[in-house]
Write a protein that holds these residues in place. Structure first.
Motif, PDB file in Angstrom:
ATOM      1  N   ARG A  73       1.703  14.661   5.343  1.00  0.00           N
ATOM      2  CA  ARG A  73       1.830  13.234   5.029  1.00  0.00           C
ATOM      3  C   ARG A  73       0.867  12.409   5.880  1.00  0.00           C
ATOM      4  NH1 ARG A  73       5.934  11.138   2.309  1.00  0.00           N
ATOM      5  NH2 ARG A  73       5.782   9.259   3.554  1.00  0.00           N
ATOM      6  N   GLY A 120       1.938   9.481   1.121  1.00  0.00           N
ATOM      7  CA  GLY A 120       2.640  10.761   1.243  1.00  0.00           C
ATOM      8  C   GLY A 120       2.446  11.611  -0.003  1.00  0.00           C
ATOM      9  N   ARG A 121       2.598  10.987  -1.167  1.00  0.00           N
ATOM     10  CA  ARG A 121       2.443  11.737  -2.428  1.00  0.00           C
ATOM     11  C   ARG A 121       1.004  12.192  -2.630  1.00  0.00           C
ATOM     12  NH1 ARG A 121       5.214   7.257  -5.681  1.00  0.00           N
ATOM     13  NH2 ARG A 121       5.132   6.312  -3.613  1.00  0.00           N
ATOM     14  N   MET A 148       0.867  -1.186   0.000  1.00  0.00           N
ATOM     15  CA  MET A 148       0.000   0.000   0.000  1.00  0.00           C
ATOM     16  C   MET A 148       0.899   1.229   0.000  1.00  0.00           C
ATOM     17  SD  MET A 148      -2.708  -1.241   2.945  1.00  0.00           S
ATOM     18  CE  MET A 148      -1.553  -1.193   4.301  1.00  0.00           C
ATOM     19  N   ASP A 149       1.189   1.751  -1.162  1.00  0.00           N
ATOM     20  CA  ASP A 149       2.168   2.845  -1.239  1.00  0.00           C
ATOM     21  C   ASP A 149       1.558   4.106  -1.847  1.00  0.00           C
ATOM     22  OD1 ASP A 149       4.629   4.035  -0.903  1.00  0.00           O
ATOM     23  OD2 ASP A 149       5.528   3.172  -2.702  1.00  0.00           O
ATOM     24  N   ARG A 187      11.733   6.547   9.523  1.00  0.00           N
ATOM     25  CA  ARG A 187      11.055   7.799   9.127  1.00  0.00           C
ATOM     26  C   ARG A 187      11.033   8.775  10.310  1.00  0.00           C
ATOM     27  NH1 ARG A 187       6.173   6.557   4.904  1.00  0.00           N
ATOM     28  NH2 ARG A 187       7.412   5.281   3.497  1.00  0.00           N
TER      29      ARG A 187
HETATM   30  C1  IPE Z   1       2.659   4.098   2.263  1.00  0.00           C
HETATM   31  O1  IPE Z   1       2.725   5.403   1.813  1.00  0.00           O
HETATM   32  C2  IPE Z   1       2.526   3.981   3.748  1.00  0.00           C
HETATM   33  C3  IPE Z   1       3.704   3.412   4.429  1.00  0.00           C
HETATM   34  C4  IPE Z   1       4.835   3.103   3.857  1.00  0.00           C
HETATM   35  C5  IPE Z   1       3.599   3.223   5.851  1.00  0.00           C
HETATM   36  P1  IPE Z   1       4.049   6.266   1.888  1.00  0.00           P
HETATM   37  O2  IPE Z   1       4.081   6.951   3.210  1.00  0.00           O
HETATM   38  O3  IPE Z   1       5.252   5.438   1.609  1.00  0.00           O
HETATM   39  O4  IPE Z   1       3.798   7.303   0.753  1.00  0.00           O
HETATM   40  P2  IPE Z   1       4.854   7.891  -0.289  1.00  0.00           P
HETATM   41  O5  IPE Z   1       5.556   6.725  -0.913  1.00  0.00           O
HETATM   42  O6  IPE Z   1       5.797   8.760   0.485  1.00  0.00           O
HETATM   43  O7  IPE Z   1       4.038   8.656  -1.271  1.00  0.00           O
END
Ligand code: IPE
Ligand code: IPE
Ligand code: MG
Length: 245
Positions: A31, A21-22, A17-18, A69
């Motif tokens: 985010r 954030g974007r 599930m990616d 993170r």
């Molecule tokens: C997925 O979305 C959630 C996790 C990895 C916990 P991201 O947080 O990685 O979103 P992007 O890749 O920065 O857009």
């Protein structure tokens, strides 16, 4: 929905599930707002898989690498996980969903771990879909963990060297009770595995979509399943062998 053949459904769907954030960045949001919206997508996909009759759904919710993170983001993700488990446990029981988890669960804080254990306990007698959460998960660590398990069993005389083969090895993985995924979906346009289920995806069909996770929904899921059903899985054989020609 008309395009889905119930007889050809994948038994086990795994999802990276990616893109939370974007998704948030595009909307000028934090985010964390993306992660909050991501939880809604989780609810919709869990419900849809359950209604369709998928046997196992594995969701990559938090990788071992994700601990690095910013600490506010990690805290928010852990908070959302806890809230999801608290809110959804009853719903899972209603829908006969059994919750399970893979990963270095000992890395979770005591309260998140206790909430997870409680949700798993509540759903332990459910025998419908398995919802398997990958938490503090890393494929390489899982394989290493399996190796340590084997060494320990060999030392204790619980297993003999010649008994370690392709049929017994998976018993040492965190996924021991689950079939390998048939379909692996990754959202957000990235074409990588990011340390997910390295051993188990040897013959899994991959489905990559540009859709960001918060925008992923039932329609997107059905599209992925329809695409999966249209493929020929050959497992190294020829097409003629597969079709009995
Ligand atoms: C997925 O979305 C959630 C996790 C990895 C916990 P991201 O947080 O990685 O979103 P992007 O890749 O920065 O857009
Ligand atoms: C993979 O996404 C982990 C989860 C979806 C939980 P990441 O966003 O962490 O992966 P990379 O860093 O882009 O490879
Ligand atoms: Mg990402």
């Amino acid at each position: 929905m008309e395009e889905i053949n119930k007889k050809k459904l994948p038994s086990h769907i795994a999802i990276i599930m990616d893109g939370n954030g974007r998704w948030a960045k595009k909307k000028n949001l934090s985010r964390i707002s993306g992660h909050i919206k991501g939880v809604d997508a989780v609810r919709e996909v869990v419900t849809s898989c359950c209604e369709l009759g998928i046997r196992v759904l594995t969701l990559y919710a938090f990788s071992m690498e994700n601990w690095q993170r910013p600490k506010e983001e990690v805290a928010a993700l852990m908070g959302l996980l806890k809230e999801y488990l608290l809110k959804e446990a009853e719903e899972m029981v209603k829908n006969n969903i059994r919750l399970s988890a893979i990963g270095r669960l000992e890395d979770l804080s005591a309260d998140v771990r206790a909430t997870l254990d409680e949700a798993m306990r509540k759903t332990e007698n459910c025998d419908g879909m398995v919802l398997n959460l990958a938490l503090s998960y890393g494929g390489r660590s899982e394989i290493l963990h399996a190796v340590h398990g084997i060494i320990s069993d060999l030392r204790k005389g619980r297993v003999k060297e010649e008994e370690i083969d392709l049929s017994s090895f998976p018993q040492y993985l965190w996924t021991r009770e689950l079939p390998d995924p048939d379909l692996l979906i990754r959202t957000s346009g990235e074409s990588r595995i990011s340390n997910f289920l390295l051993y188990q995806i040897a013959y899994t069909e991959l489905y990559l979509t540009e859709t960001l996770w918060p925008d992923f929904n039932r329609t997107e899921l059905l599209k992925a399943i329809a695409e999966y059903e249209s493929r020929e899985r050959r497992f190294g054989l020829t097409s003629e062998q597969i079709n009995g020609i």
